[in-house]
Design an enzyme around this catalytic site. Structure first.
Site, PDB file in Angstrom:
ATOM      1  N   ASN A 186      16.453-101.120  43.656  1.00 23.87           N
ATOM      2  CA  ASN A 186      15.955-102.504  43.712  1.00 23.87           C
ATOM      3  C   ASN A 186      14.485-102.622  44.123  1.00 23.87           C
ATOM      4  O   ASN A 186      13.854-103.631  43.841  1.00 23.87           O
ATOM      5  CB  ASN A 186      16.868-103.382  44.592  1.00 23.87           C
ATOM      6  CG  ASN A 186      16.915-102.930  46.025  1.00 23.87           C
ATOM      7  OD1 ASN A 186      16.494-101.828  46.350  1.00 23.87           O
ATOM      8  ND2 ASN A 186      17.425-103.779  46.898  1.00 23.87           N
ATOM      9  N   GLU A 281      19.090 -96.586  55.405  1.00 22.01           N
ATOM     10  CA  GLU A 281      19.334 -98.023  55.323  1.00 22.01           C
ATOM     11  C   GLU A 281      20.310 -98.218  54.172  1.00 22.01           C
ATOM     12  O   GLU A 281      19.993 -97.920  53.023  1.00 22.01           O
ATOM     13  CB  GLU A 281      18.002 -98.748  55.099  1.00 22.01           C
ATOM     14  CG  GLU A 281      18.077-100.206  55.440  1.00 22.01           C
ATOM     15  CD  GLU A 281      18.424-101.020  54.239  1.00 22.01           C
ATOM     16  OE1 GLU A 281      19.626-101.337  54.079  1.00 22.01           O
ATOM     17  OE2 GLU A 281      17.524-101.321  53.450  1.00 22.01           O
ATOM     18  N   CYS A 315      19.280-105.741  49.872  1.00 25.59           N
ATOM     19  CA  CYS A 315      20.162-105.432  50.998  1.00 25.59           C
ATOM     20  C   CYS A 315      20.117-106.551  52.024  1.00 25.59           C
ATOM     21  O   CYS A 315      21.079-106.785  52.737  1.00 25.59           O
ATOM     22  CB  CYS A 315      19.778-104.093  51.615  1.00 25.59           C
ATOM     23  SG  CYS A 315      18.065-104.001  52.071  1.00 25.59           S
TER      24      CYS A 315
HETATM   25  O1  G3H Z   1      17.048-104.047  49.545  1.00 23.54           O
HETATM   26  C1  G3H Z   1      16.609-103.771  50.643  1.00 23.54           C
HETATM   27  C2  G3H Z   1      15.243-104.092  51.027  1.00 23.54           C
HETATM   28  O2  G3H Z   1      14.850-103.316  52.125  1.00 23.54           O
HETATM   29  C3  G3H Z   1      15.071-105.566  51.288  1.00 23.54           C
HETATM   30  O3  G3H Z   1      13.742-105.875  51.313  1.00 23.54           O
HETATM   31  O4  G3H Z   1      13.928-108.112  52.418  1.00 23.54           O
HETATM   32  O5  G3H Z   1      11.830-107.402  51.298  1.00 23.54           O
HETATM   33  O6  G3H Z   1      13.842-107.957  49.957  1.00 23.54           O
HETATM   34  P1  G3H Z   1      13.314-107.410  51.245  1.00 23.54           P
END
Ligand code: G3H
Length: 506
Positions: A186, A281, A315
């Protein structure tokens, strides 16, 4: 013939001796879009039978698989050698290289963003934002690194009982060695540089294993680091399916640290990895607790942004709304009204909702929706899917016996659970096996702080949707959401260890 993107090792672009490639399917067209080298490994069994070993050698020779192991071994050796020199390169010079890479990355935002659109169906504007944010992250890391790593400590012995002032301890931060970085689909660029930049500023070398969807964007990003003139072997990027190459990489004795972002593969990695620092993570089920006194317009806009941006494939997306019964109707109506304005379609047209990353992901999301349907959740919109494109959906009156109350859809589908007390909301949040972030909406700051303290998550946002950024903030999950803390400062620290030298006076 057809272009197969090469992998990057020893400062050069290379073809794998495996002779294999892996196709990247465009989530929108569902047609193959790009191909990358597939470094595929076979694990050699030491069964003691000479015939079996001969047989495996033959398999290696015919299919070229052993060559890949040799390729990975070479990458690790070159990485170790380059790291030794890099660690002795002055810190300001290491920072200079990173600033250069950041500038080149930003200059090339358009072609990299185009790959993100084609490989992971990220809306066009968000794709550009990801690259620009990545450039900023690299520069910030260089700046932060020179400050953090430019400082050491001096301790004297006479503060501990029984000691004279006869020992002086000098301690400073030194690199770990070779860092293996495994980002998810993502954010193939941003979550790669959030591992690469801290590793490099701290004097480590870096081996990147990009996600298959997003690998070409990552290779373009690596080319920017190549153009910035980092020494040969310091950065490598090996491509291939995680199922083929994953174990060989993560269990490789040459790896001194693993930084992984993704799904529960991370749990398997942490069980198999050696005695090395891990940063993981692994997703979340971020709860949004809405109290009766909340600003309901603010709540609705944050639920829509938090729940549906990049079609829920974050996430940190809002993944369950826990709203007090007395304001639930109003919140649901406001969210529905805002959802009606979301555009649904292709990432090239910069639609809000775009196809999810793969057919299997769409099928998984559909499975959660069908389970909720069977168990009589209220559908605020009609469920609609075309290929990998799933229309945004809000499910009201979700109960704890529904899978979607607990599982992470990673899609544009959001459950609402009505609660009759704040304690019920906190209880649901804490009963999850995840503990990444959460948010609480109320005008009462005292209540908000108490709720934050009670929520077992790495971060709680008061009056805003969960988010990782700004990228220098600490970012961490509890329970199955991971181990270690990220964010620029914490990642630099995590990718170092303390070295001390004690001067003993006569
Ligand atoms: O998908 C996991 C990422 O660490 C979320 O990052 O809060 O900038 O979308 P974000």
């Amino acid at each position: 013939g057809e272009q197969v993107y090469k992998y990057y090792a020893d400062g050069e672009w290379k073809k794998s001796a495996s002779g294999k490639s892996v196709s990247i399917v465009n989530p929108t067209t569902r047609e193959p879009q790009y191909k990358v080298q597939e470094l595929a490994c076979v694990i050699r069994f030491h069964c003691g039978s000479i015939f079996f070993i001969v047989f495996l050698c033959l398999v290696d020779w015919v299919f070229g698989t052993a060559c890949t192991q040799e390729e990975v071994n070479k990458v690790m050796e070159a990485s170790k050698a380059a790291q030794k020199l890099w660690a002795r390169t002055p810190l300001w010079k290491r920072a200079e290289h990173l600033h250069k890479a950041a500038a080149i990355l930003k200059e090339h935002k358009a072609p990299i963003a185009e790959c993100l659109v084609k490989e992971i169906a990220k809306p066009a504007k968000d794709a550009v934002t990801e690259v620009v944010r990545s450039g900023d992250l690299v520069s910030y890391t260089a700046e932060e690194g020179v400050r953090i790593l430019g400082e050491g400590k001096l301790l004297v012995s006479d503060s501990f009982p029984g000691n004279e002032r006869s020992k002086y301890c000098l301690s400073s931060k030194v690199p770990l060695g070779v860092v293996l970085a495994i980002p998810p689909f993502n954010y193939p660029v941003n979550l790669a540089v959030s591992k690469i930049a801290p590793a490099l500023i701290a004097g480590n070398s870096l081996v990147l294993k990009p996600p298959t969807q997003g690998a070409v964007a990552a290779l373009h990003m690596i080319q920017c680091f190549h153009l910035a003139g980092f020494p040969k072997g310091l950065i490598s990027c090996v491509t291939g399916k995680g199922s083929e190459i994953g174990d060989f990489l993560t269990m490789h004795p040459g790896v001194n640290c693993i930084s992984f972002t993704g799904g529960d593969t991370g749990i398997a990695i942490s069980k198999k990895a050696g005695m090395i620092p891990l940063q993981m993570e692994l997703g979340g089920k971020d709860a949004c607790i809405v109290l009766e006194d909340a600003d309901l317009d603010l709540v609705a806009s944050n639920i829509v942004k938090g729940g549906y941006s990049y079609s829920g494939q974050r996430c940190t997306a809002v993944k369950v709304v826990l709203v007090m019964e007395s304001v639930a109707d109003a919140v649901v109506e406001k969210v529905k009204a805002k959802m009606a304005k979301l555009s649904v379609g292709s990432p090239e047209d910069d639609c809000d909702i775009t196809p999810v990353v793969s057919e299997s992901s769409a099928n998984f999301i559909e499975g959660l929706v069908m389970d909720a349907k069977e168990k009589a959740a209220t559908f605020c919109q009609e469920y609609r899917r075309e290929g990998n494109l799933i229309w945004p959906l809000l499910l009201d009156h979700v109960r704890p016996d529904m899978r979607i109350a607990w599982e992470e859809p990673f899609g544009p589908v959001l459950p609402v659970i009505r609660i009759s007390s704040v304690e019920e909301g906190i209880h649901h949040c804490n009963a999850s096996n995840f503990g990444l972030q959460g948010c609480v909406f109320t005008r009462d700051i005292n209540k908000a702080i108490l709720i934050s303290d009670a929520m077992e998550t790495g971060t709680v946002q008061i009056n805003s949707a969960p988010a990782r950024g700004p990228d220098h903030f600490p970012f961490q999950g509890l329970k199955d959401s991971g181990i270690g803390s990220q964010g620029i400062t914490n990642s630099i620290n995590m990718m170092t260890k303390i070295k001390s030298t004690v001067i003993n006076l006569p």
